[in-house]
Design a protein around this motif. Structure first.
Motif, PDB file in Angstrom:
ATOM      1  N   GLY A 118       0.813  -1.208   0.000  1.00 41.61           N
ATOM      2  CA  GLY A 118       0.000   0.000   0.000  1.00 41.61           C
ATOM      3  C   GLY A 118       0.846   1.257   0.000  1.00 41.61           C
ATOM      4  O   GLY A 118       0.518   2.245  -0.663  1.00 41.61           O
ATOM      5  N   VAL A 119       1.962   1.223   0.738  1.00 40.29           N
ATOM      6  CA  VAL A 119       2.896   2.349   0.725  1.00 40.29           C
ATOM      7  C   VAL A 119       3.499   2.527  -0.666  1.00 40.29           C
ATOM      8  O   VAL A 119       3.634   3.646  -1.174  1.00 40.29           O
ATOM      9  CB  VAL A 119       4.010   2.133   1.770  1.00 40.29           C
ATOM     10  N   LEU A 120       3.843   1.405  -1.311  1.00 37.06           N
ATOM     11  CA  LEU A 120       4.387   1.490  -2.668  1.00 37.06           C
ATOM     12  C   LEU A 120       3.368   2.103  -3.630  1.00 37.06           C
ATOM     13  O   LEU A 120       3.731   2.888  -4.510  1.00 37.06           O
ATOM     14  CB  LEU A 120       4.796   0.101  -3.152  1.00 37.06           C
ATOM     15  N   VAL A 121       2.104   1.722  -3.465  1.00 33.04           N
ATOM     16  CA  VAL A 121       1.061   2.297  -4.320  1.00 33.04           C
ATOM     17  C   VAL A 121       0.989   3.806  -4.121  1.00 33.04           C
ATOM     18  O   VAL A 121       0.881   4.575  -5.084  1.00 33.04           O
ATOM     19  CB  VAL A 121      -0.302   1.637  -4.030  1.00 33.04           C
ATOM     20  N   LEU A 122       1.071   4.259  -2.860  1.00 31.26           N
ATOM     21  CA  LEU A 122       1.027   5.693  -2.605  1.00 31.26           C
ATOM     22  C   LEU A 122       2.227   6.400  -3.214  1.00 31.26           C
ATOM     23  O   LEU A 122       2.116   7.527  -3.716  1.00 31.26           O
ATOM     24  CB  LEU A 122       0.956   5.956  -1.095  1.00 31.26           C
TER      25      LEU A 122
ATOM     26  N   VAL B 125       1.606  12.257   1.602  1.00 35.99           N
ATOM     27  CA  VAL B 125       2.406  12.306   2.832  1.00 35.99           C
ATOM     28  C   VAL B 125       1.521  12.050   4.052  1.00 35.99           C
ATOM     29  O   VAL B 125       1.888  11.296   4.966  1.00 35.99           O
ATOM     30  CB  VAL B 125       3.119  13.664   2.950  1.00 35.99           C
ATOM     31  N   GLY B 126       0.337  12.668   4.082  1.00 34.02           N
ATOM     32  CA  GLY B 126      -0.574  12.445   5.201  1.00 34.02           C
ATOM     33  C   GLY B 126      -1.037  11.008   5.291  1.00 34.02           C
ATOM     34  O   GLY B 126      -1.138  10.442   6.391  1.00 34.02           O
ATOM     35  N   ALA B 127      -1.289  10.390   4.147  1.00 35.01           N
ATOM     36  CA  ALA B 127      -1.706   8.983   4.156  1.00 35.01           C
ATOM     37  C   ALA B 127      -0.598   8.085   4.681  1.00 35.01           C
ATOM     38  O   ALA B 127      -0.843   7.161   5.462  1.00 35.01           O
ATOM     39  CB  ALA B 127      -2.118   8.561   2.748  1.00 35.01           C
ATOM     40  N   LEU B 128       0.640   8.341   4.252  1.00 33.99           N
ATOM     41  CA  LEU B 128       1.761   7.545   4.732  1.00 33.99           C
ATOM     42  C   LEU B 128       1.958   7.724   6.231  1.00 33.99           C
ATOM     43  O   LEU B 128       2.217   6.759   6.959  1.00 33.99           O
ATOM     44  CB  LEU B 128       3.037   7.937   3.980  1.00 33.99           C
ATOM     45  N   PHE B 129       1.843   8.936   6.716  1.00 37.36           N
ATOM     46  CA  PHE B 129       2.083   9.204   8.132  1.00 37.36           C
ATOM     47  C   PHE B 129       1.037   8.529   9.018  1.00 37.36           C
ATOM     48  O   PHE B 129       1.370   7.793   9.959  1.00 37.36           O
ATOM     49  CB  PHE B 129       2.087  10.717   8.382  1.00 37.36           C
ATOM     50  N   PHE B 130      -0.225   8.756   8.724  1.00 34.71           N
ATOM     51  CA  PHE B 130      -1.272   8.198   9.582  1.00 34.71           C
ATOM     52  C   PHE B 130      -1.411   6.690   9.399  1.00 34.71           C
ATOM     53  O   PHE B 130      -1.800   5.987  10.345  1.00 34.71           O
ATOM     54  CB  PHE B 130      -2.600   8.902   9.307  1.00 34.71           C
ATOM     55  N   SER B 131      -1.098   6.172   8.217  1.00 35.31           N
ATOM     56  CA  SER B 131      -1.091   4.714   8.046  1.00 35.31           C
ATOM     57  C   SER B 131       0.029   4.086   8.873  1.00 35.31           C
ATOM     58  O   SER B 131      -0.124   2.975   9.395  1.00 35.31           O
ATOM     59  CB  SER B 131      -0.921   4.351   6.574  1.00 35.31           C
TER      60      SER B 131
ATOM     61  N   VAL C  51      -7.758   8.369  14.445  1.00 37.53           N
ATOM     62  CA  VAL C  51      -6.565   8.055  13.643  1.00 37.53           C
ATOM     63  C   VAL C  51      -6.969   7.274  12.396  1.00 37.53           C
ATOM     64  O   VAL C  51      -6.498   7.561  11.278  1.00 37.53           O
ATOM     65  CB  VAL C  51      -5.542   7.270  14.480  1.00 37.53           C
ATOM     66  N   LEU C  52      -7.849   6.293  12.562  1.00 37.64           N
ATOM     67  CA  LEU C  52      -8.318   5.508  11.421  1.00 37.64           C
ATOM     68  C   LEU C  52      -9.062   6.378  10.415  1.00 37.64           C
ATOM     69  O   LEU C  52      -8.854   6.270   9.194  1.00 37.64           O
ATOM     70  CB  LEU C  52      -9.218   4.371  11.905  1.00 37.64           C
ATOM     71  N   ILE C  53      -9.925   7.260  10.916  1.00 43.69           N
ATOM     72  CA  ILE C  53     -10.690   8.129  10.021  1.00 43.69           C
ATOM     73  C   ILE C  53      -9.764   9.074   9.264  1.00 43.69           C
ATOM     74  O   ILE C  53      -9.904   9.265   8.044  1.00 43.69           O
ATOM     75  CB  ILE C  53     -11.744   8.918  10.826  1.00 43.69           C
ATOM     76  N   THR C  54      -8.790   9.643   9.971  1.00 39.21           N
ATOM     77  CA  THR C  54      -7.852  10.562   9.316  1.00 39.21           C
ATOM     78  C   THR C  54      -7.012   9.844   8.275  1.00 39.21           C
ATOM     79  O   THR C  54      -6.785  10.354   7.169  1.00 39.21           O
ATOM     80  CB  THR C  54      -6.944  11.225  10.358  1.00 39.21           C
ATOM     81  N   ALA C  55      -6.542   8.639   8.612  1.00 39.40           N
ATOM     82  CA  ALA C  55      -5.738   7.868   7.659  1.00 39.40           C
ATOM     83  C   ALA C  55      -6.548   7.530   6.415  1.00 39.40           C
ATOM     84  O   ALA C  55      -6.072   7.698   5.277  1.00 39.40           O
ATOM     85  CB  ALA C  55      -5.228   6.591   8.324  1.00 39.40           C
TER      86      ALA C  55
ATOM     87  N   LEU D  12       1.023   5.249  11.742  1.00 36.09           N
ATOM     88  CA  LEU D  12       0.512   5.232  13.116  1.00 36.09           C
ATOM     89  C   LEU D  12      -0.389   4.025  13.351  1.00 36.09           C
ATOM     90  O   LEU D  12      -0.337   3.383  14.402  1.00 36.09           O
ATOM     91  CB  LEU D  12      -0.246   6.527  13.407  1.00 36.09           C
ATOM     92  N   VAL D  13      -1.230   3.713  12.354  1.00 39.76           N
ATOM     93  CA  VAL D  13      -2.109   2.543  12.478  1.00 39.76           C
ATOM     94  C   VAL D  13      -1.292   1.260  12.531  1.00 39.76           C
ATOM     95  O   VAL D  13      -1.567   0.344  13.315  1.00 39.76           O
ATOM     96  CB  VAL D  13      -3.120   2.504  11.317  1.00 39.76           C
ATOM     97  N   LEU D  14      -0.237   1.186  11.709  1.00 38.95           N
ATOM     98  CA  LEU D  14       0.600  -0.006  11.681  1.00 38.95           C
ATOM     99  C   LEU D  14       1.290  -0.240  13.011  1.00 38.95           C
ATOM    100  O   LEU D  14       1.445  -1.376  13.463  1.00 38.95           O
ATOM    101  CB  LEU D  14       1.636   0.110  10.561  1.00 38.95           C
ATOM    102  N   PHE D  15       1.677   0.826  13.685  1.00 37.52           N
ATOM    103  CA  PHE D  15       2.400   0.712  14.959  1.00 37.52           C
ATOM    104  C   PHE D  15       1.469   0.669  16.163  1.00 37.52           C
ATOM    105  O   PHE D  15       1.912   0.860  17.288  1.00 37.52           O
ATOM    106  CB  PHE D  15       3.399   1.853  15.100  1.00 37.52           C
ATOM    107  N   GLY D  16       0.188   0.437  15.938  1.00 39.17           N
ATOM    108  CA  GLY D  16      -0.692   0.113  17.039  1.00 39.17           C
ATOM    109  C   GLY D  16      -1.680   1.168  17.465  1.00 39.17           C
ATOM    110  O   GLY D  16      -2.469   0.922  18.383  1.00 39.17           O
ATOM    111  N   MET D  17      -1.692   2.329  16.849  1.00 39.28           N
ATOM    112  CA  MET D  17      -2.664   3.358  17.221  1.00 39.28           C
ATOM    113  C   MET D  17      -3.974   3.076  16.494  1.00 39.28           C
ATOM    114  O   MET D  17      -4.107   3.363  15.307  1.00 39.28           O
ATOM    115  CB  MET D  17      -2.131   4.754  16.885  1.00 39.28           C
ATOM    116  N   LYS D  18      -4.928   2.515  17.188  1.00 39.33           N
ATOM    117  CA  LYS D  18      -6.190   2.098  16.576  1.00 39.33           C
ATOM    118  C   LYS D  18      -7.356   2.987  17.010  1.00 39.33           C
ATOM    119  O   LYS D  18      -8.501   2.561  16.936  1.00 39.33           O
ATOM    120  CB  LYS D  18      -6.490   0.645  16.944  1.00 39.33           C
ATOM    121  N   GLN D  19      -7.062   4.210  17.488  1.00 36.13           N
ATOM    122  CA  GLN D  19      -8.136   5.122  17.839  1.00 36.13           C
ATOM    123  C   GLN D  19      -8.965   5.461  16.604  1.00 36.13           C
ATOM    124  O   GLN D  19      -8.446   5.500  15.484  1.00 36.13           O
ATOM    125  CB  GLN D  19      -7.594   6.404  18.463  1.00 36.13           C
ATOM    126  N   VAL D  20     -10.231   5.722  16.826  1.00 34.04           N
ATOM    127  CA  VAL D  20     -11.140   5.969  15.706  1.00 34.04           C
ATOM    128  C   VAL D  20     -10.702   7.182  14.900  1.00 34.04           C
ATOM    129  O   VAL D  20     -10.717   7.156  13.658  1.00 34.04           O
ATOM    130  CB  VAL D  20     -12.589   6.140  16.225  1.00 34.04           C
TER     131      VAL D  20
END
Length: 235
Positions: A48-52, A74-80, A92-96, A82-90
């Motif tokens: 997914g990062v490669l696609v971005l 850049v925003g998609a890579l950053f917030f994604s 964060v998911l919505i922003t990503a 955060l999700v990969l490293f365990g931040m599963k707050q709603v």
């Protein structure tokens, strides 16, 4: 090895849309594997990062390459990340998902501008037609994911789940956009149905405009040959 990498880079510069379409199909296959097995999700995220990154390359070749378009990637890579490293707050998911949807829509729009800019049909434009369609479907799938995060039970399925799996949302998106109506997941909340109606409209318009554009480019590409043949007959 160096020559093979150089050949791949040359092909990527010449046919970036083909690479983008290929990566999307690989991610689709991995999405099936990660539907039940969590270890495959890391590989899916990496692709997914490669696609971005490829999207950033595609945007760069079009008028859509602006500071706004690059900020989506850049925003998609950053917030994604955060999700990969365990931040599963709603939030964060919505922003990503919001940044990812904007990045995919920007690339889709850029490919459309690219196809309508040229006067002759090329191989990359054929791949761009398929890539733009899949990018749009991916973008709406992210919007569906945001919708169910904001309003649980936005989509009804036989299992009555509050949150649909990603693959089911992607299947729904492709089903709605292609007007096949094969998905067993139905939008039931007003917000979800509004998104589905918007995607139906864009899907029908896309097929009508792109098919007519490709046919027109193919016709134009044969005009010089027809003119030369006619001139030979006249002489």
């Amino acid at each position: 090895m160096k020559q093979a990498l150089l050949m791949c880079w040359t092909t990527f510069k010449r046919l970036p849309s083909a690479w983008l379409l290929c990566l999307q199909f690989i991610i689709l296959i991995l999405s099936v594997l990660s539907y039940e097995y969590a270890p495959y999700r890391a590989a899916t995220w990496v692709l997914g990062v490669l696609v971005l990154l490829v999207i950033a390359r595609v945007i760069r070749q079009t008028p859509v390459f602006t500071l706004l378009g690059l900020s989506f990637v850049v925003g998609a890579l950053f917030f994604s990340s955060l999700v990969l490293f365990g931040m599963k707050q709603v939030w964060v998911l919505i922003t990503a998902h919001a940044f990812e949807a904007c990045a995919y829509f920007s690339a889709s729009y850029g490919l459309l501008r690219y196809m309508f800019h040229d006067r002759y049909l090329t191989k990359d434009e054929l791949f761009a037609a398929g890539a733009a369609f899949t990018l749009m479907a991916w973008g709406f799938a992210f919007l569906y994911s945001i919708c169910q995060l904001l309003v649980p039970y936005s989509f009804a399925d036989p299992d009555l789940q509050a949150y649909q799996p990603w693959l089911d949302l992607l299947f729904l998106s492709f089903s709605v956009q292609s007007a096949t109506g094969l998905a067993d997941t139905m939008p039931v909340s007003p917000f979800a149905r509004m998104l589905a109606m918007i995607q139906m409209f864009f899907g029908v318009m896309y097929l009508a405009l792109i098919v007519s554009r490709l046919v027109g480019l193919q016709y134009i590409s044969h005009l010089p040959h027809r003119k030369s043949e006619q001139e030979k007959k006249d002489t």
